[in-house]
Structures are given as structure tokens and as C-alpha cells.
Design an enzyme around this catalytic site. Structure first.
Site, PDB file in Angstrom:
ATOM      1  CB  SER A  81      -4.680  -4.646  -1.841  1.00  9.90           C
ATOM      2  OG  SER A  81      -3.449  -4.975  -1.293  1.00  9.90           O
ATOM      3  CE  LYS A  84      -3.996  -7.631   0.517  1.00  6.77           C
ATOM      4  NZ  LYS A  84      -3.172  -6.647   0.939  1.00  6.77           N
ATOM      5  CE1 TYR A 205      -2.059 -11.089  -0.811  1.00  4.22           C
ATOM      6  CE2 TYR A 205       0.275 -11.263  -1.136  1.00  4.22           C
ATOM      7  CZ  TYR A 205      -0.921 -10.493  -0.627  1.00  4.22           C
ATOM      8  OH  TYR A 205      -0.918  -9.085  -0.533  1.00  4.22           O
ATOM      9  CE1 TYR A 257      -4.331  -2.521   2.384  1.00  3.82           C
ATOM     10  CE2 TYR A 257      -3.949  -0.422   0.980  1.00  3.82           C
ATOM     11  CZ  TYR A 257      -4.124  -1.881   1.227  1.00  3.82           C
ATOM     12  OH  TYR A 257      -4.166  -2.371   0.142  1.00  3.82           O
ATOM     13  CB  VAL A 275       0.567  -1.457  -4.671  1.00  4.39           C
ATOM     14  CG1 VAL A 275       0.367  -1.039  -3.188  1.00  4.39           C
ATOM     15  CG2 VAL A 275       0.362  -2.894  -4.890  1.00  4.39           C
TER      16      VAL A 275
HETATM   17  N1  GLN Z   1       0.728  -7.800  -3.753  1.00  3.22           N
HETATM   18  C1  GLN Z   1       0.824  -6.576  -3.171  1.00  3.22           C
HETATM   19  C2  GLN Z   1       1.495  -6.961  -1.852  1.00  3.22           C
HETATM   20  O1  GLN Z   1       1.316  -7.907  -1.023  1.00  3.22           O
HETATM   21  C3  GLN Z   1      -0.555  -5.889  -2.874  1.00  3.22           C
HETATM   22  C4  GLN Z   1      -0.487  -4.763  -1.948  1.00  3.22           C
HETATM   23  C5  GLN Z   1      -1.622  -3.921  -2.039  1.00  3.22           C
HETATM   24  O2  GLN Z   1      -2.009  -3.572  -3.258  1.00  3.22           O
HETATM   25  N2  GLN Z   1      -1.702  -2.807  -0.984  1.00  3.22           N
HETATM   26  O3  GLN Z   1       2.541  -6.135  -1.765  1.00  3.22           O
END
Ligand code: GLN
Length: 618
Positions: A81, A84, A205, A257, A275
Site C-alpha cells: 500500500s 498508493k 493493482y 487507515y 502490509v
Molecule cells: N496488496 C495489498 C492488498 O490489497 C495491499 C494492502 C496494504 O498494504 N495495506 O491487500
């Protein structure tokens, strides 16, 4: 976290062991938080579960492009993420803000990252949660088609300052198991946010989430955001300042988040986690931080990464809303009575300049020209009588903010109403900020620019001389009787001297005197202008018709500077030997000349002293 980190005792002569305090701090963070084993490696993407939970790297990139690294700062992990914000910034620049902002909201959702919930308009809440990020990838696909992922990969590489690869195993693993993201993407298609083939959008993505970075990369990427879009290591402008400020906004409100409110309250630095175990934090105009430690808390944020950010913010009081600034950035404020140009002026010019020295004011500024600083400067202008020219000496100004540039331009417009000319000198016009100033000031007729302060002063002096009746064109012929070195000599003595010399003409650019050559003659400039320069090209003086040059031959055996004709020039050259004979035959005139020389040297010394005073009295 230990707030003071005493340096280990070392032999005082071991200078190479000197460390910056920030490095010591980061080392201590790494040592202190390595023992932290709370949290768990993400395994909902099976391949991520294979990460070594003990890996721990910290990196901090400064806005001057220095990168600190501690621990496993070169260990690759998937960006997840943390991609993003960068893809959002890229979308803003690629598709235009209107388009992007009409598809994706900017409100914090208060939900976990993978929430299957849209806002009241059936749009994603913001680009930092999965729904918004998937919509962003779809937008890039709209613009770039099948080249979308490559377009993203290259952009991420520009943020990091190097080419980035993909972890194919993590990509395959998420593609195989990412049903929740598939659900989100179908929902987006159902509400019209995605018009494309869902599987193609998700491929972009998932691939973008599988790009491999290190803590070091993350720090440089964050520092690029902190440095209004310019990668501080490579110097490349990666995205526009508009995209940066909007991206940092959504990182502030939603980057962590459902922990975002707590985060901005406690840490106060825009950040984004992934993550994969990474966290990056971008403190505008200060630094970019990247950390890697794969054990996550219940929000999906790296446990150690959070600790590092909290410690850094608390220890150095870096909360972005805790800021202050000194508005007093004037380090010198004087007029040409204190510091004249290097042009040697003829007596009548000197007289004009001496009685009108207040007409040219010089204000020397330092640091960054910000909203506060330029406002302060503009208020100081009224504190002294109105000059005709204000020279802003910007040699020590490193940059100007947009707000500063705007106020500056508005200030110049104000000066125009009072017939005051603003002269900018010492600007680095190549920087993006100065381009803004130039853009706004180029249309104003009362703004001039001279890269060198001395040129600016000389130009302003010329205007003053001209306004008060002194001719500044040096094409006219001058007589020996006007020469200050020969002041007080009788007509016969002058005629005698003239007959000893030879009239010479030189063309523009011709070197009349060369450094280190023996000094065997002196010159009386009759018409035109010459420059005295050091071999490196530094100008020491400009000499106009009616003044002598090379007269130091009377005191020194060799030339200490070059003299170059500025335009076509005529001068009377008198050989030193002839001149000495003249002095012997006319002792009264000879003594007069030596006294005049002493006076001229004294004047130069006084001028030089007042310049030194200006430099030190601030
Ligand atoms: N690729 C991961 C997902 O979509 C990214 C989520 C994250 O890093 N919080 O679940």
C-alpha cells in the site's frame, strides 16, 4: 526510548569516528526497537508470510539529498500500500485533478484498508484505501492502456531514484488469493468508477503492490514528497507541487487507515504503511523516513515502524503543526554612500553620487523568502525615505516559496506606483521558485535583474548621474586637465606631459595591460571605458574616460591585474621613464601628482573599509 544517547568514549583524536547526532539517534532507535517482537507478519497473501520477522531497517533521507541507513535498510520487500500515494500523485498529473477528484473522494473512511464500502456517491472514500487505490490504477489504465503497469513502475523508480523490480511470487500469490480486492473492484465497476475489464485493472493493482523496494528507497520516495516533488538525490522533478500537496493531504487524513486520526494527533507526519512491513513518512521541507519491519499490528501497520516514527517526532519535536519561523531576514540595509560600485567615477560624477547616495538603497536578504519574510521586508521599505532604486541583494537567499514569490511580485507592483525601480541581484534564476518570480515580474517595467550586485549598483549609479545632468556615455573625448591625478597642474605642465606621451587606440576586448608584466607606463583614459580584472575574470574596477589606469606603476614594478578595453578606447600612454624625467624637471608638479595619487588611494581604501564593515557589522 532513551532521549539522550551519550556517545561512546573514544579517543579524542579519532575524528573519523565523528557521527552526526541524527545518525546516533537512528542507531539508538534501531537498537532499542529491535527487541520489540509484538505483532505478526501478514499472511493473508500467503507469500508475504515467508518474510523474516526479524528484519529491521531504517533510513532517513534529508531534503539536501543525504541518506542515513541503519540495519537492514537494503533488504527488499514489496511496497504494497505504500504505492498508493505515489500512484495517486501520478494519476493527478497524468489525467488532471478534475478527472481524478471526480472519481475518488478524499474523506477518511475510518475503516480498515480493505473495507468493502463506498461513500454516499458510490465512490471510494479516498485513494489510500484499497477501493480508492484500485480506482487509481484503473485511471492510469484509462490513460496508458496495457502500458499502465510499466508507466507506474517507471514513475515509482523516479521517486526512488533507481529502477525497481517486481516480486513475481508475491504478485502470483496475491492474484491467486485476492478475492476481497476482486469484490471491491467489481463493486467499483458496478458503480461506474471502473469502466475497464476488472481483471486487467487488478493485474495493474496487484503488480504495483508487488514492486520491490527497500527502506532506503522508501525514505527517498518520501523525501521526494517532502521536497515538493523533486527527488533530493537525483534532482529530478517527479511530480508537480500540486500533486504533492494533495497526496500529502490524503496521507495525513487517511494514510494509516483506521489509525489515521491517532497517528496525526501523536506523530503529526504524513505517512503511509504497507502490509509488506514498510512505513514511509514525509515531513514537508524536512525529511523522508522509510522503515522496514514486517511484524504488523491489528491495523496492518508495522509495529517497529510506528515506534520509529513516534520516537523521531517526539525527540525532535517534528509534529508538522508545531512550526515557527523567524521573519527577520534582512542582514544589511544601506545605501551607495556606504558601498559604491567598482566603477571609478570622475569628479563631477562623484559629486552627484555623494549628494544623492540615499537614492539607491541596498537590502541584503538571507535564507528562504517566505510569506512571513517578504511581508516583513515590504514593511521595512516605508521606514526610510523613498529611494529611486532598491537593490535586493539575494546572494544569500537559497529559495523562495510560492507565497513569498507572490508577495514579492505584488510588492514590486506597489513600488511601481511610487516610481521606484526594484533591482534583483544575485538570484539563481534556474530554480523552479525563481521561475515563478520571473513569471510574475517579467511584465513589470520597474523590475530589473543583474546577476552581480556590483553591476546592479553601477547601473543604478549611472541612472542617478544621468538624472542629475552628468553624462554617462563615455564616447566623448576628455582632456588631461580633467584627470584627478593631474589636478592642480598648470596648462604648460599639462601640455609638456601630453607631448611626452603617445595617443593609443584599442578595440573592444583588447587587453591593454596583462598581469605579471613589468609596469613600464601609465595611461590617461581619454575616451571609452576599460575594465580592471583579475585573471579569473573577477572585475575589480571599471574606469571611464577622464580617469587614469595603470598608475600603480608609480608604486609597483609589476602589474597585478589585467586591464581590458570595454569598447573602443583612446588613451594617452606615458612611459614611466619619461614620466620620472618630467617629475624631475617639474618638481612642484611632480609633488602635486604624488599627493593626488595618495588621495585617490586613500579614497579607495575608505570605500573598501566601508565594504568590509558592511560584511562584518551584521
Ligand atoms: N496488496 C495489498 C492488498 O490489497 C495491499 C494492502 C496494504 O498494504 N495495506 O491487500
Amino acid at each position: 526510548m532513551n532521549s539522550s544517547h551519550p556517545a561512546p568514549r573514544r579517543h579524542a583524536n579519532d575524528w573519523a569516528a565523528l557521527k552526526s547526532p541524527l545518525r546516533r539517534f537512528l542507531d539508538a532507535c534501531h537498537a532499542d526497537f529491535s527487541v520489540e517482537t509484538g505483532g505478526a507478519v501478514a499472511n493473508y497473501i500467503p507469500e508475504l508470510g515467508k518474510a523474516d520477522p526479524n528484519h529491521f531497517g531504517i533510513s532517513l533521507a534529508t531534503i539536501d539529498g543525504y541518506v542515513y541507513e541503519v540495519g537492514d535498510s537494503r533488504e527488499p520487500f514489496t511496497i504494497q500500500s505504500m504505492s498508493k500515494p505515489f500512484v495517486f500523485a501520478l494519476a493527478l498529473d497524468t489525467l488532471g485533478a478534475d478527472h481524478v477528484e471526480s472519481a475518488i473522494g478524499v474523506e477518511p473512511s475510518g475503516d480498515p484498508f480493505n473495507s468493502i464500502r463506498l461513500d454516499a456517491n458510490n465512490h471510494p472514500f479516498n485513494p489510500m484505501v484499497n477501493a480508492g487505490a484500485i480506482a487509481c490504477s484503473a485511471l492510469i489504465r484509462e490513460a496508458e492502456g496495457d502500458g499502465a503497469f510499466e508507466y507506474i513502475r517507471q514513475a515509482l523508480g523516479r521517486f526512488a531514484g533507481r529502477e525497481l523490480g517486481v516480486d513475481e511470487a508475491v504478485f502470483a500469490s496475491e492474484s491467486a488469493t485476492g478475492d476481497r480486492n476482486r469484490a471491491i473492484a467489481y463493486m467499483l465497476r458496478n458503480s461506474g468508477v471502473i469502466k475497464d475489464d476488472v481483471s486487467k485493472v487488478l493485474e495493474v493493482y496487484f503488480r504495483q503492490c508487488s514492486v520491490l523496494v527497500t527502506a532506503r528507497d522508501s525514505a527517498v520516495m518520501a523525501a521526494t514528497l517532502a521536497n515538493h516533488g523533486i527527488n533530493p538525490v537525483t534532482g529530478e522533478q517527479v511530480v508537480t507541487p500540486y500533486a504533492v500537496s494533495r497526496t500529502l493531504s490524503v496521507m495525513t487524513s487517511s494514510g494509516m487507515y483506521d489509525y489515521a486520526g491517532e497517528w496525526i494527533y501523536r506523530v503529526g507526519i504524513p505517512a503511509k504503511s504497507g502490509v509488506g512491513g514498510g512505513i514511509l513518512a514525509a515531513l514537508p521541507a524536512r525529511l523522508g523516513l522509510g522503515s522496514y519491519s514486517p511484524r504488523l499490528d491489528s491495523h496492518g501497520n508495522s509495529v517497529r515502524g510506528i515506534k520509529v516514527c513516534e520516537a523521531l517526532s517526539a525527540h525532535y519535536d517534528l509534529h508538522m503543526l508545531n512550526r515557527s519561523e523567524d521573519a527577520h531576514n534582512i542582514i544589511a540595509d544601506y545605501d551607495i554612500g556606504k558601498s559604491a560600485s567598482r566603477r571609478s567615477r570622475r569628479p563631477h560624477e562623484q559629486k552627484i553620487l555623494a549628494s544623492h547616495h540615499r537614492d539607491v538603497r541596498i537590502i541584503e536578504l538571507v535564507g528562504t523568502l517566505t510569506f512571513s519574510n517578504v511581508d516583513y521586508v515590504s514593511r521595512q521599505l516605508a521606514e526610510k525615505p523613498r529611494p529611486h532604486f532598491i537593490i535586493f541583494d539575494l546572494r544569500r537567499v537559497a529559495s523562495v516559496t510560492r507565497a513569498g514569490a507572490r508577495l514579492l511580485a505584488e510588492g514590486f507592483r506597489e513600488l511601481a506606483h511610487f516610481n521606484v525601480t526594484a533591482i534583483l541581484s544575485g538570484t539563481k534564476r534556474s530554480s523552479p521558485e525563481w521561475k515563478i518570480v520571473a513569471e510574475w515580474t517579467d511584465t513589470l517595467s520597474n523590475v530589473r535583474n543583474f546577476p552581480l550586485l556590483d553591476d546592479a549598483i553601477e547601473w543604478a549609479e549611472d541612472q542617478i548621474v544621468y538624472r542629475h545632468g552628468g553624462a554617462i556615455e563615455a564616447v566623448e573625448m576628455t582632456e588631461l586637465s580633467e584627470q584627478p591625478l593631474l589636478a592642480g597642474l598648470g596648462a604648460e605642465e599639462l601640455a609638456q606631459l601630453a607631448s611626452l606621451g603617445t595617443i593609443r587606440t584599442y578595440h573592444a576586448g583588447e587587453k591593454i595591460i596583462a598581469t605579471t608584466e613589468p609596469a613600464t607606463s601609465l595611461y590617461f583614459l581619454r575616451s571609452g571605458v576599460v575594465h580592471v580584472t583579475l585573471p579569473g575574470g573577477i572585475r575589480l574596477a571599471t574606469i571611464a574616460a577622464g580617469m587614469p589606469f595603470g598608475e600603480m606603476a608609480l608604486l609597483e614594478g609589476h602589474r597585478s591585474a589585467d586591464v581590458v578595453a570595454d569598447q573602443s578606447v583612446t588613451a594617452l600612454e606615458v612611459l614611466l621613464a619619461d614620466f620620472e624625467r618630467f617629475r624631475e624637471q617639474h618638481p612642484r608638479a611632480g609633488e602635486r601628482i604624488m599627493r593626488n595619487l595618495a588621495q585617490m588611494l586613500a579614497d579607495r581604501l575608505i570605500a573598501a573599509n566601508s565594504k568590509v564593515n558592511l560584511l562584518t557589522a551584521t
